[in-house]
Design a protein around this motif. Structure first.
Motif, PDB file in Angstrom:
ATOM      1  N   ASN C  13      16.892 -27.320 122.394  1.00  0.00           N
ATOM      2  CA  ASN C  13      17.952 -26.660 123.163  1.00  0.00           C
ATOM      3  C   ASN C  13      19.012 -26.168 122.180  1.00  0.00           C
ATOM      4  O   ASN C  13      19.554 -26.942 121.391  1.00  0.00           O
ATOM      5  CB  ASN C  13      18.563 -27.662 124.155  1.00  0.00           C
ATOM      6  CG  ASN C  13      19.752 -27.071 124.905  1.00  0.00           C
ATOM      7  OD1 ASN C  13      20.869 -27.076 124.396  1.00  0.00           O
ATOM      8  ND2 ASN C  13      19.521 -26.567 126.097  1.00  0.00           N
ATOM      9  N   LEU C  14      19.289 -24.859 122.225  1.00  0.00           N
ATOM     10  CA  LEU C  14      20.191 -24.244 121.245  1.00  0.00           C
ATOM     11  C   LEU C  14      21.560 -24.915 121.240  1.00  0.00           C
ATOM     12  O   LEU C  14      22.118 -25.213 120.184  1.00  0.00           O
ATOM     13  CB  LEU C  14      20.328 -22.741 121.542  1.00  0.00           C
ATOM     14  CG  LEU C  14      21.203 -21.934 120.584  1.00  0.00           C
ATOM     15  CD1 LEU C  14      20.696 -22.000 119.157  1.00  0.00           C
ATOM     16  CD2 LEU C  14      21.285 -20.480 121.049  1.00  0.00           C
ATOM     17  N   GLN C  15      22.110 -25.162 122.420  1.00  0.00           N
ATOM     18  CA  GLN C  15      23.442 -25.766 122.520  1.00  0.00           C
ATOM     19  C   GLN C  15      23.474 -27.158 121.873  1.00  0.00           C
ATOM     20  O   GLN C  15      24.411 -27.486 121.139  1.00  0.00           O
ATOM     21  CB  GLN C  15      23.854 -25.857 123.999  1.00  0.00           C
ATOM     22  CG  GLN C  15      25.254 -26.390 124.242  1.00  0.00           C
ATOM     23  CD  GLN C  15      26.338 -25.413 123.805  1.00  0.00           C
ATOM     24  OE1 GLN C  15      26.101 -24.208 123.697  1.00  0.00           O
ATOM     25  NE2 GLN C  15      27.522 -25.938 123.541  1.00  0.00           N
ATOM     26  N   TYR C  18      23.391 -26.737 118.110  1.00  0.00           N
ATOM     27  CA  TYR C  18      24.691 -26.212 117.672  1.00  0.00           C
ATOM     28  C   TYR C  18      25.716 -27.348 117.587  1.00  0.00           C
ATOM     29  O   TYR C  18      26.431 -27.492 116.591  1.00  0.00           O
ATOM     30  CB  TYR C  18      25.105 -25.136 118.671  1.00  0.00           C
ATOM     31  CG  TYR C  18      26.502 -24.597 118.556  1.00  0.00           C
ATOM     32  CD1 TYR C  18      26.884 -23.808 117.475  1.00  0.00           C
ATOM     33  CD2 TYR C  18      27.444 -24.839 119.557  1.00  0.00           C
ATOM     34  CE1 TYR C  18      28.168 -23.278 117.395  1.00  0.00           C
ATOM     35  CE2 TYR C  18      28.722 -24.319 119.489  1.00  0.00           C
ATOM     36  CZ  TYR C  18      29.077 -23.538 118.400  1.00  0.00           C
ATOM     37  OH  TYR C  18      30.344 -23.017 118.331  1.00  0.00           O
ATOM     38  N   LEU C  22      27.683 -29.259 114.199  1.00  0.00           N
ATOM     39  CA  LEU C  22      29.138 -29.305 114.049  1.00  0.00           C
ATOM     40  C   LEU C  22      29.701 -30.703 114.215  1.00  0.00           C
ATOM     41  O   LEU C  22      30.906 -30.903 114.093  1.00  0.00           O
ATOM     42  CB  LEU C  22      29.790 -28.353 115.067  1.00  0.00           C
ATOM     43  CG  LEU C  22      29.564 -26.872 114.794  1.00  0.00           C
ATOM     44  CD1 LEU C  22      30.130 -26.028 115.925  1.00  0.00           C
ATOM     45  CD2 LEU C  22      30.217 -26.475 113.465  1.00  0.00           C
ATOM     46  N   ASP C  25      31.664 -31.847 111.302  1.00  0.00           N
ATOM     47  CA  ASP C  25      32.025 -30.716 110.457  1.00  0.00           C
ATOM     48  C   ASP C  25      33.296 -30.058 111.002  1.00  0.00           C
ATOM     49  O   ASP C  25      33.253 -29.307 111.964  1.00  0.00           O
ATOM     50  CB  ASP C  25      30.860 -29.712 110.446  1.00  0.00           C
ATOM     51  CG  ASP C  25      31.131 -28.510 109.553  1.00  0.00           C
ATOM     52  OD1 ASP C  25      32.266 -28.370 109.058  1.00  0.00           O
ATOM     53  OD2 ASP C  25      30.206 -27.711 109.363  1.00  0.00           O
ATOM     54  N   ALA C  30      32.315 -20.666 110.626  1.00  0.00           N
ATOM     55  CA  ALA C  30      31.225 -19.700 110.847  1.00  0.00           C
ATOM     56  C   ALA C  30      29.928 -20.439 111.093  1.00  0.00           C
ATOM     57  O   ALA C  30      29.502 -21.242 110.269  1.00  0.00           O
ATOM     58  CB  ALA C  30      31.081 -18.793 109.623  1.00  0.00           C
ATOM     59  N   ILE C  31      29.317 -20.180 112.229  1.00  0.00           N
ATOM     60  CA  ILE C  31      28.052 -20.835 112.572  1.00  0.00           C
ATOM     61  C   ILE C  31      27.038 -19.748 112.937  1.00  0.00           C
ATOM     62  O   ILE C  31      27.250 -18.979 113.881  1.00  0.00           O
ATOM     63  CB  ILE C  31      28.212 -21.803 113.768  1.00  0.00           C
ATOM     64  CG1 ILE C  31      29.268 -22.852 113.452  1.00  0.00           C
ATOM     65  CG2 ILE C  31      26.861 -22.473 114.075  1.00  0.00           C
ATOM     66  CD1 ILE C  31      30.660 -22.525 113.956  1.00  0.00           C
ATOM     67  N   VAL C  32      25.947 -19.683 112.170  1.00  0.00           N
ATOM     68  CA  VAL C  32      24.885 -18.711 112.449  1.00  0.00           C
ATOM     69  C   VAL C  32      23.635 -19.468 112.884  1.00  0.00           C
ATOM     70  O   VAL C  32      23.260 -20.460 112.260  1.00  0.00           O
ATOM     71  CB  VAL C  32      24.572 -17.850 111.211  1.00  0.00           C
ATOM     72  CG1 VAL C  32      23.317 -17.007 111.427  1.00  0.00           C
ATOM     73  CG2 VAL C  32      25.762 -16.942 110.887  1.00  0.00           C
ATOM     74  N   THR C  33      23.039 -19.020 113.979  1.00  0.00           N
ATOM     75  CA  THR C  33      21.765 -19.608 114.397  1.00  0.00           C
ATOM     76  C   THR C  33      20.705 -18.520 114.508  1.00  0.00           C
ATOM     77  O   THR C  33      21.006 -17.367 114.817  1.00  0.00           O
ATOM     78  CB  THR C  33      21.844 -20.330 115.763  1.00  0.00           C
ATOM     79  OG1 THR C  33      21.915 -19.364 116.812  1.00  0.00           O
ATOM     80  CG2 THR C  33      23.032 -21.269 115.833  1.00  0.00           C
ATOM     81  N   PHE C  34      19.476 -18.915 114.230  1.00  0.00           N
ATOM     82  CA  PHE C  34      18.333 -18.038 114.451  1.00  0.00           C
ATOM     83  C   PHE C  34      17.340 -18.789 115.330  1.00  0.00           C
ATOM     84  O   PHE C  34      17.055 -19.961 115.084  1.00  0.00           O
ATOM     85  CB  PHE C  34      17.652 -17.669 113.131  1.00  0.00           C
ATOM     86  CG  PHE C  34      16.395 -16.861 113.331  1.00  0.00           C
ATOM     87  CD1 PHE C  34      16.458 -15.484 113.451  1.00  0.00           C
ATOM     88  CD2 PHE C  34      15.157 -17.481 113.440  1.00  0.00           C
ATOM     89  CE1 PHE C  34      15.317 -14.734 113.668  1.00  0.00           C
ATOM     90  CE2 PHE C  34      14.003 -16.740 113.654  1.00  0.00           C
ATOM     91  CZ  PHE C  34      14.082 -15.367 113.767  1.00  0.00           C
ATOM     92  N   VAL C  35      16.837 -18.133 116.371  1.00  0.00           N
ATOM     93  CA  VAL C  35      15.736 -18.688 117.154  1.00  0.00           C
ATOM     94  C   VAL C  35      14.588 -17.694 117.118  1.00  0.00           C
ATOM     95  O   VAL C  35      14.781 -16.496 117.326  1.00  0.00           O
ATOM     96  CB  VAL C  35      16.141 -18.974 118.619  1.00  0.00           C
ATOM     97  CG1 VAL C  35      14.936 -19.449 119.424  1.00  0.00           C
ATOM     98  CG2 VAL C  35      17.261 -20.004 118.679  1.00  0.00           C
ATOM     99  N   GLY C  36      13.407 -18.198 116.810  1.00  0.00           N
ATOM    100  CA  GLY C  36      12.202 -17.365 116.871  1.00  0.00           C
ATOM    101  C   GLY C  36      11.391 -17.763 118.085  1.00  0.00           C
ATOM    102  O   GLY C  36      11.278 -18.954 118.394  1.00  0.00           O
ATOM    103  N   GLN C  93      10.017 -20.942 122.541  1.00  0.00           N
ATOM    104  CA  GLN C  93      10.763 -21.077 121.284  1.00  0.00           C
ATOM    105  C   GLN C  93       9.856 -21.755 120.264  1.00  0.00           C
ATOM    106  O   GLN C  93       9.187 -22.729 120.577  1.00  0.00           O
ATOM    107  CB  GLN C  93      12.021 -21.915 121.486  1.00  0.00           C
ATOM    108  CG  GLN C  93      12.975 -21.329 122.517  1.00  0.00           C
ATOM    109  CD  GLN C  93      14.269 -22.132 122.640  1.00  0.00           C
ATOM    110  OE1 GLN C  93      15.333 -21.564 122.542  1.00  0.00           O
ATOM    111  NE2 GLN C  93      14.175 -23.433 122.851  1.00  0.00           N
ATOM    112  N   VAL C  95      10.830 -21.638 116.454  1.00  0.00           N
ATOM    113  CA  VAL C  95      11.559 -22.057 115.262  1.00  0.00           C
ATOM    114  C   VAL C  95      13.067 -21.893 115.480  1.00  0.00           C
ATOM    115  O   VAL C  95      13.509 -20.961 116.160  1.00  0.00           O
ATOM    116  CB  VAL C  95      11.085 -21.260 114.011  1.00  0.00           C
ATOM    117  CG1 VAL C  95      11.305 -19.769 114.171  1.00  0.00           C
ATOM    118  CG2 VAL C  95      11.755 -21.751 112.727  1.00  0.00           C
TER     119      VAL C  95
END
Lengths: 153, 82, 153, 82
Positions: C13-15, C18, C22, C25, C30-36, C93, C95
């Motif tokens: 789950n992306l959230q 994420y 953090l 932290d 700046a937070i970058v995410t990639f989902v394939g 999903q 990766v």
């Protein structure tokens, strides 16, 4: 092409935005998101918070221009910008950019392009609220350099 | 009539967010600025700052842009979003 | 530096990812995410699904090497890779890469670097399952090119 | 003794995922491959494919890498993850 933007006082949820981007998108295998947060203000005791001002009407236009330009330059299927305004605290989420594409290099490039342009072209102004009065945040030259790398088109 | 808006630090320093200005049109943003300064001499240093940005009808513009009656002109400092 | 990875059959789950990035932290703005995602298999009626094979032990090492290399090359505070294995369906999903940094250009570059290296260096193999038998997916030259742009270091 | 692993399409074509191989060490991966082919002549075309990748002890390696007793060697096709 699904391009959308929101200027809002409310916080956003990454998962909700991710799902919204993919709602009617069965093509994209690559989804890039960027979240920007306010820095930790607690380290500098004097700063009580931030206030974000914008130019209603023009700011929306500027964000829409950025999205249109990204869609012209990169092979993307959807892109969304959220920018918060009003009172914000340390570590609050302030900006979201999400891009979907068939191609991961386009998803990355478009998201980065949008952020660089947004930092330089979108009418938002940040004020630090301190006990001894407010002070407006100055532009960083670094953002200008990041912006200029994309060149004219 | 031209609507003139000020934002952020500029708005605070001038102490006003909007003026309405009656002037012969068309004229350039530069001429408009001269006319404003003539009427508000105290604003000269603020309105001639090198890094000030200009929008006409909510689109980014230049000091040479032409303005017509009914237009909305905005002056503001460099942006600091995100 | 908070570097972590997971090779798993389960979805993510992306959230949640994420928030995990953090968790401790307070530095990163700046937070970058990639989902394939697996591509939409329903357009090609013959393909019933995918199967992802990996090399237990080596695949984890390879992902960890990629994270260490990213941490050397870019100013980042946290990075995480999730790669799913086993049976997958269209639009699943497959990766996740997430990176946090003080600097948005480092967050973007590190996430893209990790994906390019992962595509070329991590021992995962994709098989398409069809009614008439299975067929292994071939490497794309494009991924090799994206990988090579980072050069040796 | 050397443990030799095969993955993905290679594993399926050879019909085996692992062999244990007794051989004088140290030797190079290339020599190991020659020894395997000597014992399994039918595998020659598969094991000499140009794009085959090699790992020794779960680290990416080369055809010239040296192998010692107890090592784990793996052969596999180009990766296709993500």
């Amino acid at each position: 092409m699904n391009l959308s933007l929101s200027i809002q006082a409310d916080d956003f949820n990454l998962q909700d935005e991710y799902q919204r981007l993919l709602e009617s998108d069965n093509l994209s295998g690559a989804i890039v998101t960027f979240v920007g947060r306010v820095r930790d203000l607690s380290v500098d005791k004097k700063i009580a918070g931030l206030f974000l001002e914008y130019y209603p009407g023009m700011t929306e236009k500027a964000l829409d221009n950025i999205l249109q330009e990204a869609a012209k330059r990169f092979r993307i299927n959807a892109a969304r910008i959220i920018h918060r305004v009003g009172q914000l605290n340390g570590l609050d989420q302030i900006v979201f950019v999400g891009v979907t594409s068939v191609h991961r290099e386009d998803a990355f490039a478009a998201a980065e392009f949008i952020m660089d342009y947004l930092k330089n072209q979108a009418p938002f102004w940040k004020k630090e609220i301190t006990e001894s009065g407010d002070s407006w945040v100055e532009t960083k030259d670094k953002d200008k350099k990041l912006f200029e790398r994309w060149g004219e088109k | 009539m031209i609507k003139v808006l000020f934002f952020a630090s500029l708005r605070e320093r001038l102490g006003v967010d909007k003026i309405e200005f009656i002037v012969d049109t068309p004229l350039s943003v530069m001429d408009l600025r001269l006319a404003i300064i003539k009427q508000h001499p105290a604003w000269e240093s603020e309105l001639t700052k090198k890094n000030l940005l200009i929008a006409v009808n909510k689109e980014q513009s230049h000091i040479e842009s032409l303005i017509h009656t009914g237009d909305e002109v905005a002056f503001f400092p460099p942006v600091t979003g995100g």
